[in-house]
Design a protein around this motif. Structure first.
Motif, PDB file in Angstrom:
ATOM      1  N   ARG A 291      19.620  20.989  12.472  1.00 29.59           N
ATOM      2  CA  ARG A 291      19.442  19.632  12.191  1.00 29.59           C
ATOM      3  C   ARG A 291      20.189  18.768  12.949  1.00 29.59           C
ATOM      4  O   ARG A 291      19.661  17.612  13.385  1.00 29.59           O
ATOM      5  CB  ARG A 291      20.085  19.434  10.748  1.00 29.59           C
ATOM      6  CG  ARG A 291      19.151  19.912   9.580  1.00 29.59           C
ATOM      7  CD  ARG A 291      19.783  19.813   8.405  1.00 29.59           C
ATOM      8  NE  ARG A 291      18.563  20.095   7.107  1.00 29.59           N
ATOM      9  CZ  ARG A 291      18.917  20.217   5.825  1.00 29.59           C
ATOM     10  NH1 ARG A 291      20.307  20.240   5.652  1.00 29.59           N
ATOM     11  NH2 ARG A 291      18.315  20.609   4.785  1.00 29.59           N
TER      12      ARG A 291
ATOM     13  N   ARG B 131      17.877  18.260  15.974  1.00 28.41           N
ATOM     14  CA  ARG B 131      16.665  17.578  15.487  1.00 28.41           C
ATOM     15  C   ARG B 131      16.832  16.136  15.321  1.00 28.41           C
ATOM     16  O   ARG B 131      16.161  15.259  16.086  1.00 28.41           O
ATOM     17  CB  ARG B 131      16.151  18.088  14.177  1.00 28.41           C
ATOM     18  CG  ARG B 131      14.687  17.326  13.744  1.00 28.41           C
ATOM     19  CD  ARG B 131      14.207  17.756  12.321  1.00 28.41           C
ATOM     20  NE  ARG B 131      15.253  17.584  11.340  1.00 28.41           N
ATOM     21  CZ  ARG B 131      15.510  16.468  10.453  1.00 28.41           C
ATOM     22  NH1 ARG B 131      14.761  15.365  11.143  1.00 28.41           N
ATOM     23  NH2 ARG B 131      16.271  16.310   9.549  1.00 28.41           N
ATOM     24  N   GLU B 132      18.035  15.784  14.739  1.00 30.03           N
ATOM     25  CA  GLU B 132      18.398  14.237  14.407  1.00 30.03           C
ATOM     26  C   GLU B 132      18.707  13.790  15.858  1.00 30.03           C
ATOM     27  O   GLU B 132      18.290  12.540  15.913  1.00 30.03           O
ATOM     28  CB  GLU B 132      19.579  14.280  13.600  1.00 30.03           C
ATOM     29  CG  GLU B 132      19.066  14.721  12.100  1.00 30.03           C
ATOM     30  CD  GLU B 132      20.389  14.932  11.116  1.00 30.03           C
ATOM     31  OE1 GLU B 132      21.536  14.679  11.697  1.00 30.03           O
ATOM     32  OE2 GLU B 132      20.237  15.132  10.118  1.00 30.03           O
TER      33      GLU B 132
ATOM     34  N   CYS C 143       8.391  24.548  14.736  1.00 33.59           N
ATOM     35  CA  CYS C 143       8.724  24.269  13.424  1.00 33.59           C
ATOM     36  C   CYS C 143       7.827  24.609  12.234  1.00 33.59           C
ATOM     37  O   CYS C 143       8.109  25.486  11.493  1.00 33.59           O
ATOM     38  CB  CYS C 143       9.651  22.940  13.320  1.00 33.59           C
ATOM     39  SG  CYS C 143      10.731  22.778  11.715  1.00 33.59           S
TER      40      CYS C 143
ATOM     41  N   ASP D  72      11.992  19.647   7.364  1.00 32.38           N
ATOM     42  CA  ASP D  72      13.336  19.893   7.050  1.00 32.38           C
ATOM     43  C   ASP D  72      13.200  20.744   5.681  1.00 32.38           C
ATOM     44  O   ASP D  72      14.286  21.131   5.475  1.00 32.38           O
ATOM     45  CB  ASP D  72      14.193  18.625   7.255  1.00 32.38           C
ATOM     46  CG  ASP D  72      15.356  18.860   7.200  1.00 32.38           C
ATOM     47  OD1 ASP D  72      16.114  19.619   7.940  1.00 32.38           O
ATOM     48  OD2 ASP D  72      16.062  18.739   6.054  1.00 32.38           O
TER      49      ASP D  72
END
Length: 233
Positions: free
Chosen positions: A18, A21-22, A58, A90
Motif C-alpha cells: 500500500r 501504491r499510494e 495486481c 486494494d
C-alpha cells in the motif's frame, strides 16, 4: 521495544504494498499527462504504461492467475481509470495475500518497490528505498533469483555484501565478493544498471565479468545504455 516488521507476514506485506501504491498513485496523479512522460528505467513505457503494468499485476494476483512480474501493461485505459481500478483492488488484497504462496507475494512486492524507484528516478525525485518496509525483502528475493542464474550457468559461488547484510549465492566457497550500497546492488540485480556500472561496484577475487551472464535472469537484463546514475547509498 517495538518488534521489527516480519517481511514475510501478509499484513506487513500489505502495508508495504500500500505504501508503494499510494506513493506511485500520488506521483502519477500530479502529472498533467502521464502518457506523455517516459520512464527511463523502462524505456518502452510511459508513466501510464507503468501504471497499466502494475494494475495488471495486481488484478492477476487478486484473481490468483498464474503470472509473474513480466505482464504487459493494460492497454486502452487512461491513467485516471487505472488509478481508480488500482485503488478498488486494494479491498481484495488482504484475502488474496492470505491465500497466496509466499513466493508469489514476495514477487509482487519486489515488482512494485522496483517500479516506485523507477518512477522516482524518472521524475528526478529523492529515492530512499532502504527506509521502505518492502525494500529488504525485495533485495533478498533479487539475490535468490540471481543465485538461481549463477547455479544454472554453472558459475562459481559469489558473495554479495551490502552494509549490514551478506549473501552467498551458488555452490561452494565464494570465488569473489561484490560489495556496494544496498540500493546500487538491488538496481544491479534487477536490470537497471549497465555492465560497466555493475563492474564499477567493489569486486574482489575473480573478475566481475565471470558472472556477467547471471545478471540476465527472469525478466531482467543489464541495459545497453545507462538509464540511471549510481546512487552511492
Amino acid at each position: 521495544m517495538t518488534a521489527a516488521p516480519d517481511q514475510h507476514d501478509p499484513a506487513e506485506q500489505l502495508a508495504a504494498y500500500r505504501r508503494s501504491r499510494e506513493a506511485i498513485s500520488a506521483l502519477a496523479a500530479a502529472l498533467p499527462d502521464p502518457a506523455a512522460v517516459t520512464v527511463p528505467a523502462c524505456p518502452d513505457w510511459s508513466v501510464r504504461d507503468l501504471l497499466g503494468h502494475l494494475v495488471h499485476i495486481c488484478q492477476s494476483f487478486v484473481a490468483q492467475e498464474d503470472s509473474q512480474i513480466d505482464l504487459a501493461p493494460l492497454s486502452g485505459v487512461p491513467a485516471d481509470e487505472l488509478l481508480d481500478r488500482w485503488a478498488e483492488l486494494d479491498a481484495e488484497l488482504p484475502a488474496a495475500l492470505e491465500r497466496s504462496p509466499e513466493l508469489r507475494r514476495r514477487i509482487m512486492l519486489l515488482d512494485v518497490v522496483s517500479h516506485e524507484i523507477d518512477l522516482r528516478l524518472g521524475l528526478d525525485l529523492p529515492v530512499e528505498p532502504t527506509a521502505h518496509p518492502g525494500f529488504e525483502g525485495a533485495l533478498d528475493l533479487s539475490t535468490i533469483g540471481f543465485g538461481l542464474a549463477v547455479n544454472g550457468g554453472g558459475l562459481p559461488a559469489l558473495r554479495i555484501e551490502t552494509p549490514g547484510q551478506s549473501w552467498v549465492v551458488g555452490e561452494g566457497a565464494p570465488a569473489a565478493t561484490v560489495r556496494g550500497p544496498a540500493v546500487d546492488v538491488f538496481r544491479s540485480l534487477t536490470g537497471r544498471r549497465t555492465r560497466p556500472q555493475i563492474e564499477g561496484l567493489e569486486w574482489s577475487g575473480e573478475p566481475a565479468d565471470r558472472w556477467a551472464q547471471a545478471f540476465a535472469w527472469g525478466p531482467f537484463a543489464p541495459p545497453a545504455a545507462e538509464v540511471e546514475p549510481v546512487l552511492g547509498r
